[in-house]
Write a protein that holds these residues in place. Structure first.
Motif, PDB file in Angstrom:
ATOM      1  N   MET A  49       0.837  -1.197   0.000  1.00  0.00           N
ATOM      2  CA  MET A  49       0.000   0.000   0.000  1.00  0.00           C
ATOM      3  C   MET A  49       0.873   1.248   0.000  1.00  0.00           C
ATOM      4  SD  MET A  49      -3.449  -0.420   2.259  1.00  0.00           S
ATOM      5  CE  MET A  49      -3.620  -1.951   3.149  1.00  0.00           C
ATOM      6  N   ALA A  50       0.220   2.386  -0.199  1.00  0.00           N
ATOM      7  CA  ALA A  50       0.905   3.674  -0.199  1.00  0.00           C
ATOM      8  C   ALA A  50       1.336   4.033   1.224  1.00  0.00           C
ATOM      9  CB  ALA A  50      -0.039   4.736  -0.756  1.00  0.00           C
ATOM     10  N   PRO A  51       2.157   5.092   1.380  1.00  0.00           N
ATOM     11  CA  PRO A  51       2.514   5.565   2.724  1.00  0.00           C
ATOM     12  C   PRO A  51       1.279   5.890   3.560  1.00  0.00           C
ATOM     13  CG  PRO A  51       3.881   6.615   1.065  1.00  0.00           C
ATOM     14  CD  PRO A  51       2.821   5.858   0.327  1.00  0.00           C
ATOM     15  N   THR A  52       1.470   5.919   4.863  1.00  0.00           N
ATOM     16  CA  THR A  52       0.378   6.132   5.814  1.00  0.00           C
ATOM     17  C   THR A  52       0.394   7.575   6.304  1.00  0.00           C
ATOM     18  OG1 THR A  52       0.608   3.845   6.547  1.00  0.00           O
ATOM     19  CG2 THR A  52      -0.633   5.324   7.979  1.00  0.00           C
ATOM     20  N   LYS A  53      -0.765   8.204   6.295  1.00  0.00           N
ATOM     21  CA  LYS A  53      -0.901   9.563   6.812  1.00  0.00           C
ATOM     22  C   LYS A  53      -1.639   9.508   8.140  1.00  0.00           C
ATOM     23  CE  LYS A  53      -2.835  14.120   5.630  1.00  0.00           C
ATOM     24  NZ  LYS A  53      -3.622  14.864   4.611  1.00  0.00           N
ATOM     25  N   ILE A  54      -1.046  10.110   9.162  1.00  0.00           N
ATOM     26  CA  ILE A  54      -1.639  10.164  10.496  1.00  0.00           C
ATOM     27  C   ILE A  54      -1.940  11.617  10.825  1.00  0.00           C
ATOM     28  CG2 ILE A  54      -1.281   9.727  12.961  1.00  0.00           C
ATOM     29  CD1 ILE A  54       0.742   7.532  12.070  1.00  0.00           C
ATOM     30  N   THR A  55      -3.194  11.916  11.131  1.00  0.00           N
ATOM     31  CA  THR A  55      -3.606  13.263  11.521  1.00  0.00           C
ATOM     32  C   THR A  55      -4.066  13.244  12.962  1.00  0.00           C
ATOM     33  OG1 THR A  55      -4.309  13.769   9.258  1.00  0.00           O
ATOM     34  CG2 THR A  55      -5.149  15.198  11.003  1.00  0.00           C
ATOM     35  N   HIS A  56      -3.477  14.110  13.788  1.00  0.00           N
ATOM     36  CA  HIS A  56      -3.859  14.201  15.205  1.00  0.00           C
ATOM     37  C   HIS A  56      -5.029  15.173  15.332  1.00  0.00           C
ATOM     38  CE1 HIS A  56      -2.538  15.050  19.629  1.00  0.00           C
ATOM     39  NE2 HIS A  56      -3.591  14.249  19.547  1.00  0.00           N
ATOM     40  N   ILE A  57      -6.191  14.663  15.674  1.00  0.00           N
ATOM     41  CA  ILE A  57      -7.384  15.500  15.799  1.00  0.00           C
ATOM     42  C   ILE A  57      -7.453  16.137  17.180  1.00  0.00           C
ATOM     43  CG2 ILE A  57      -9.920  15.437  15.785  1.00  0.00           C
ATOM     44  CD1 ILE A  57      -9.689  13.287  13.606  1.00  0.00           C
ATOM     45  N   GLY A  58      -6.945  15.435  18.192  1.00  0.00           N
ATOM     46  CA  GLY A  58      -6.927  15.965  19.556  1.00  0.00           C
ATOM     47  C   GLY A  58      -7.098  14.860  20.564  1.00  0.00           C
ATOM     48  N   GLY A  59      -6.489  15.028  21.757  1.00  0.00           N
ATOM     49  CA  GLY A  59      -6.579  13.977  22.765  1.00  0.00           C
ATOM     50  C   GLY A  59      -6.054  12.670  22.204  1.00  0.00           C
ATOM     51  N   PRO A  60      -6.840  11.576  22.298  1.00  0.00           N
ATOM     52  CA  PRO A  60      -6.409  10.301  21.724  1.00  0.00           C
ATOM     53  C   PRO A  60      -6.838  10.129  20.273  1.00  0.00           C
ATOM     54  CG  PRO A  60      -8.443   9.957  22.890  1.00  0.00           C
ATOM     55  CD  PRO A  60      -8.114  11.435  23.038  1.00  0.00           C
ATOM     56  N   THR A  61      -7.567  11.084  19.731  1.00  0.00           N
ATOM     57  CA  THR A  61      -8.246  10.895  18.451  1.00  0.00           C
ATOM     58  C   THR A  61      -7.325  11.203  17.280  1.00  0.00           C
ATOM     59  OG1 THR A  61     -10.289  11.600  19.546  1.00  0.00           O
ATOM     60  CG2 THR A  61     -10.317  11.470  17.147  1.00  0.00           C
ATOM     61  N   ASP A 115       0.817  18.842  16.534  1.00  0.00           N
ATOM     62  CA  ASP A 115      -0.207  19.736  17.058  1.00  0.00           C
ATOM     63  C   ASP A 115      -1.570  19.248  16.567  1.00  0.00           C
ATOM     64  OD1 ASP A 115       1.637  21.415  18.294  1.00  0.00           O
ATOM     65  OD2 ASP A 115       1.856  22.656  16.487  1.00  0.00           O
ATOM     66  N   PRO A 116      -2.651  19.534  17.292  1.00  0.00           N
ATOM     67  CA  PRO A 116      -3.978  19.163  16.791  1.00  0.00           C
ATOM     68  C   PRO A 116      -4.220  19.746  15.409  1.00  0.00           C
ATOM     69  CG  PRO A 116      -4.111  19.762  19.101  1.00  0.00           C
ATOM     70  CD  PRO A 116      -2.703  20.097  18.659  1.00  0.00           C
ATOM     71  N   GLY A 117      -4.649  18.885  14.492  1.00  0.00           N
ATOM     72  CA  GLY A 117      -4.857  19.279  13.112  1.00  0.00           C
ATOM     73  C   GLY A 117      -3.662  19.012  12.214  1.00  0.00           C
ATOM     74  N   GLU A 118      -2.516  18.713  12.791  1.00  0.00           N
ATOM     75  CA  GLU A 118      -1.301  18.478  12.025  1.00  0.00           C
ATOM     76  C   GLU A 118      -1.192  17.003  11.638  1.00  0.00           C
ATOM     77  OE1 GLU A 118       3.447  19.752  12.314  1.00  0.00           O
ATOM     78  OE2 GLU A 118       2.204  19.682  14.128  1.00  0.00           O
ATOM     79  N   SER A 119      -0.517  16.730  10.524  1.00  0.00           N
ATOM     80  CA  SER A 119      -0.389  15.363  10.009  1.00  0.00           C
ATOM     81  C   SER A 119       1.059  14.995   9.804  1.00  0.00           C
ATOM     82  CB  SER A 119      -1.127  15.233   8.657  1.00  0.00           C
ATOM     83  OG  SER A 119      -2.475  15.544   8.766  1.00  0.00           O
ATOM     84  N   LYS A 120       1.304  13.676   9.766  1.00  0.00           N
ATOM     85  CA  LYS A 120       2.621  13.137   9.430  1.00  0.00           C
ATOM     86  C   LYS A 120       2.413  11.950   8.503  1.00  0.00           C
ATOM     87  CE  LYS A 120       6.779  10.872  11.288  1.00  0.00           C
ATOM     88  NZ  LYS A 120       7.726  11.733  10.556  1.00  0.00           N
TER      89      LYS A 120
END
Length: 261
Positions: free
Chosen positions: A1-13, A253-258
């Motif tokens: 599969m393609a690379p994985t994008k993780i977005t931190h929405i806030g808290g554990p989410t 940060d909340p809203g930021e992705s990696k």
């Protein structure tokens, strides 16, 4: 599969996007200000709202809920939306309670996420103990999740869930090859009821776990946004910064992705 994008929405989410899959973890979308009751007299107030509103998320294929009975892991707003978000993977107790499209797992059990046109993802439930020895009857069942799919370069993506560091958690790297960790921290304590007992890892335990696992990537979550979190980012970042694997840790940060390979 393609690379994985993780977005931190806030808290554990977080939102995990890979190979056309869009997977939410421990969804919390209530506005700030509400107080949540966790049982046995423990409470917490939500201090910060989500960085992305539920209405702005777009389609969700699956949801991972480590436990349903604490509002900082599944709040009323998110629970109402679960039927619209595809399959929910959670504990057996939560699946019986929530019904609908829920799949209940105990530690080390697996389930398969499948959808037309997408490669399947194997979800393995990992052990959690949400507090000190003997706390399980009070804190209830909790699981983490390890996600495996074809073509992972470094290993599986592991969401630790709310847990302290204990013997069963130390077994994970001997049973699974982990490439990325979504690391639940926060050093949760309720001093007026249980003194200095912790109900999630602090950064010292997190650093120890990182060294045990030796992952390629670490993204800490579950450390800010509620009043029961006792160790925020600045304190935790200072501790993890001393780890020999500190260069593998990314704070979002909340809203930021990696994007991770």
């Amino acid at each position: 599969m393609a690379p994985t994008k993780i977005t931190h929405i806030g808290g554990p989410t977080t939102l995990i996007e890979v190979g056309g899959w869009r997977i939410l973890t421990d969804p919390t979308f209530d506005p700030p200000g509400k107080r949540y009751f966790f049982g046995w007299g423990t409470t917490s107030r939500k201090l910060v709202g989500p960085s992305i509103a539920a209405a702005d998320l777009g389609p969700i294929d699956a949801v991972l809920v480590s436990h349903h009975h604490h509002g900082d892991n599944l709040d009323p707003s998110a629970q109402a939306l679960l039927p619209t978000w595809g399959t929910t993977v959670t504990t057996k107790k939560a699946a019986a309670k929530l019904g609908g499209n829920c799949v209940g797992l105990a530690a080390w059990e697996t389930t398969l996420l499948e959808a037309p046109g997408k490669e399947s993802i194997t979800v393995t439930a990992t052990p959690c103990r949400h507090g000190p020895v003997g706390s399980e009857p009070i804190t209830g069942p909790v699981i983490g999740f390890s996600l495996a799919w074809a073509g992972q370069e470094h290993g599986e993506l592991w969401v630790t869930g709310d847990t302290v560091l204990y013997s069963a958690l130390r077994e994970v790297p001997s049973r699974l090859k982990i490439g990325t960790i979504l690391l639940h921290l926060g050093s949760v304590r309720f001093r007026y009821l249980s003194g200095w007992f912790r109900y999630t890892m602090d950064a010292r335990e997190g650093a120890e776990l990182i060294e045990l696992v030796d992952p390629a990537h670490v993204v800490p979550v579950h450390y800010e946004g509620w009043s029961h979190f006792q160790q925020g980012r600045s304190a935790a970042e200072a501790v993890l910064g001393q780890s020999p694997l500190a260069d593998r840790v990314t704070w979002l940060d909340p809203g930021e992705s990696k994007v991770v390979e």
